[in-house]
Design a protein around this motif. Structure first.
Motif, PDB file in Angstrom:
ATOM      1  N   ASP A  92      -5.547 -16.566  -8.489  1.00  0.00           N
ATOM      2  CA  ASP A  92      -6.235 -16.962  -7.268  1.00  0.00           C
ATOM      3  C   ASP A  92      -5.483 -17.986  -6.414  1.00  0.00           C
ATOM      4  O   ASP A  92      -5.827 -18.191  -5.255  1.00  0.00           O
ATOM      5  CB  ASP A  92      -7.643 -17.451  -7.568  1.00  0.00           C
ATOM      6  CG  ASP A  92      -7.689 -18.632  -8.513  1.00  0.00           C
ATOM      7  OD1 ASP A  92      -6.710 -18.872  -9.234  1.00  0.00           O
ATOM      8  OD2 ASP A  92      -8.720 -19.328  -8.528  1.00  0.00           O
ATOM      9  N   LEU A  93      -4.449 -18.632  -6.934  1.00  0.00           N
ATOM     10  CA  LEU A  93      -3.652 -19.550  -6.130  1.00  0.00           C
ATOM     11  C   LEU A  93      -2.506 -18.843  -5.408  1.00  0.00           C
ATOM     12  O   LEU A  93      -1.857 -19.429  -4.545  1.00  0.00           O
ATOM     13  CB  LEU A  93      -3.093 -20.688  -6.989  1.00  0.00           C
ATOM     14  CG  LEU A  93      -4.143 -21.620  -7.607  1.00  0.00           C
ATOM     15  CD1 LEU A  93      -3.469 -22.673  -8.475  1.00  0.00           C
ATOM     16  CD2 LEU A  93      -4.994 -22.274  -6.528  1.00  0.00           C
ATOM     17  N   ASP A  94      -2.256 -17.587  -5.759  1.00  0.00           N
ATOM     18  CA  ASP A  94      -1.206 -16.814  -5.101  1.00  0.00           C
ATOM     19  C   ASP A  94      -1.650 -16.435  -3.683  1.00  0.00           C
ATOM     20  O   ASP A  94      -2.843 -16.261  -3.422  1.00  0.00           O
ATOM     21  CB  ASP A  94      -0.903 -15.531  -5.876  1.00  0.00           C
ATOM     22  CG  ASP A  94      -0.193 -15.780  -7.193  1.00  0.00           C
ATOM     23  OD1 ASP A  94      -0.112 -16.944  -7.623  1.00  0.00           O
ATOM     24  OD2 ASP A  94       0.277 -14.801  -7.791  1.00  0.00           O
ATOM     25  N   SER A  95      -0.673 -16.306  -2.805  1.00  0.00           N
ATOM     26  CA  SER A  95      -0.945 -15.948  -1.413  1.00  0.00           C
ATOM     27  C   SER A  95       0.161 -15.024  -0.924  1.00  0.00           C
ATOM     28  O   SER A  95       1.340 -15.310  -1.120  1.00  0.00           O
ATOM     29  CB  SER A  95      -1.000 -17.244  -0.600  1.00  0.00           C
ATOM     30  OG  SER A  95      -0.646 -17.059   0.717  1.00  0.00           O
ATOM     31  N   PHE A  96      -0.216 -13.913  -0.303  1.00  0.00           N
ATOM     32  CA  PHE A  96       0.735 -12.917   0.199  1.00  0.00           C
ATOM     33  C   PHE A  96       0.357 -12.564   1.626  1.00  0.00           C
ATOM     34  O   PHE A  96      -0.758 -12.113   1.887  1.00  0.00           O
ATOM     35  CB  PHE A  96       0.681 -11.669  -0.681  1.00  0.00           C
ATOM     36  CG  PHE A  96       1.638 -10.579  -0.270  1.00  0.00           C
ATOM     37  CD1 PHE A  96       2.832 -10.412  -0.935  1.00  0.00           C
ATOM     38  CD2 PHE A  96       1.335  -9.722   0.776  1.00  0.00           C
ATOM     39  CE1 PHE A  96       3.721  -9.399  -0.568  1.00  0.00           C
ATOM     40  CE2 PHE A  96       2.203  -8.714   1.154  1.00  0.00           C
ATOM     41  CZ  PHE A  96       3.401  -8.554   0.479  1.00  0.00           C
ATOM     42  N   THR A  97       1.291 -12.754   2.549  1.00  0.00           N
ATOM     43  CA  THR A  97       1.099 -12.376   3.940  1.00  0.00           C
ATOM     44  C   THR A  97       2.359 -11.660   4.406  1.00  0.00           C
ATOM     45  O   THR A  97       3.445 -12.231   4.339  1.00  0.00           O
ATOM     46  CB  THR A  97       0.859 -13.619   4.830  1.00  0.00           C
ATOM     47  OG1 THR A  97      -0.251 -14.341   4.303  1.00  0.00           O
ATOM     48  CG2 THR A  97       0.564 -13.214   6.257  1.00  0.00           C
ATOM     49  N   GLY A  98       2.215 -10.398   4.830  1.00  0.00           N
ATOM     50  CA  GLY A  98       3.381  -9.615   5.204  1.00  0.00           C
ATOM     51  C   GLY A  98       3.224  -8.872   6.515  1.00  0.00           C
ATOM     52  O   GLY A  98       2.109  -8.661   6.995  1.00  0.00           O
ATOM     53  N   HIS A  99       4.374  -8.482   7.072  1.00  0.00           N
ATOM     54  CA  HIS A  99       4.444  -7.719   8.322  1.00  0.00           C
ATOM     55  C   HIS A  99       5.427  -6.574   8.144  1.00  0.00           C
ATOM     56  O   HIS A  99       6.494  -6.756   7.561  1.00  0.00           O
ATOM     57  CB  HIS A  99       4.909  -8.616   9.471  1.00  0.00           C
ATOM     58  CG  HIS A  99       4.013  -9.783   9.689  1.00  0.00           C
ATOM     59  ND1 HIS A  99       2.853  -9.704  10.418  1.00  0.00           N
ATOM     60  CD2 HIS A  99       4.086 -11.066   9.248  1.00  0.00           C
ATOM     61  CE1 HIS A  99       2.262 -10.881  10.414  1.00  0.00           C
ATOM     62  NE2 HIS A  99       2.990 -11.724   9.707  1.00  0.00           N
ATOM     63  N   VAL A 100       5.075  -5.403   8.652  1.00  0.00           N
ATOM     64  CA  VAL A 100       5.955  -4.239   8.585  1.00  0.00           C
ATOM     65  C   VAL A 100       6.947  -4.316   9.737  1.00  0.00           C
ATOM     66  O   VAL A 100       6.564  -4.566  10.882  1.00  0.00           O
ATOM     67  CB  VAL A 100       5.152  -2.925   8.649  1.00  0.00           C
ATOM     68  CG1 VAL A 100       6.081  -1.721   8.670  1.00  0.00           C
ATOM     69  CG2 VAL A 100       4.182  -2.834   7.484  1.00  0.00           C
TER      70      VAL A 100
END
Length: 122
Positions: free
Chosen positions: A80-88
């Motif tokens: 729950d402390l992990d964070s993922f934000t991505g863009h193609v």
């Protein structure tokens, strides 16, 4: 790496191979890191469900993803402390990824790049 492939094969056997794309451009399908990202690979399936495999050999089978048309976010109930934000961009996914090192109890930030792939069923 062999255990990562086995994990992905098991995920595909349980959930089925996902479609490569969806309406509204959501990046459904299998993605693998092209750099030394701790998140080695993940699969996005319809309905906001995701599975992930990590370099440590751990895996997450109950992650969730959201797509607003330009930004992909993946969340994990286990990590729950992990964070993922991505863009193609240009058929790759560029992501800011923060992961919690459980052994050291510290957060690590990485710039990760992913490419689509088709896992082989063994």
């Amino acid at each position: 790496m062999r255990s990562l492939v086995k994990t992905l094969v098991v995920i595909l056997a349980v959930y089925g191979a996902p479609a490569a794309s969806a309406a509204e451009g959501a990046p459904l399908g299998a993605w693998r890191a092209t750099n030394d990202c701790f998140l080695a690979a993940f699969i996005l399936t319809a309905g906001g469900h995701a599975q992930a495999a990590y370099l440590s050999g751990e895996h997450e089978d109950n992650a969730a993803w959201t797509w607003d048309g330009s930004t992909l976010k993946i969340t994990s109930p286990t990590f729950d402390l992990d964070s993922f934000t991505g863009h193609v961009a240009n058929d790759r996914l560029e992501a800011d990824y923060v992961w919690h090192d459980l052994d050291k109890d510290q957060l690590n930030r990485q710039a990760c790049v992913f490419e689509r792939f088709m896992p082989l069923l063994l």
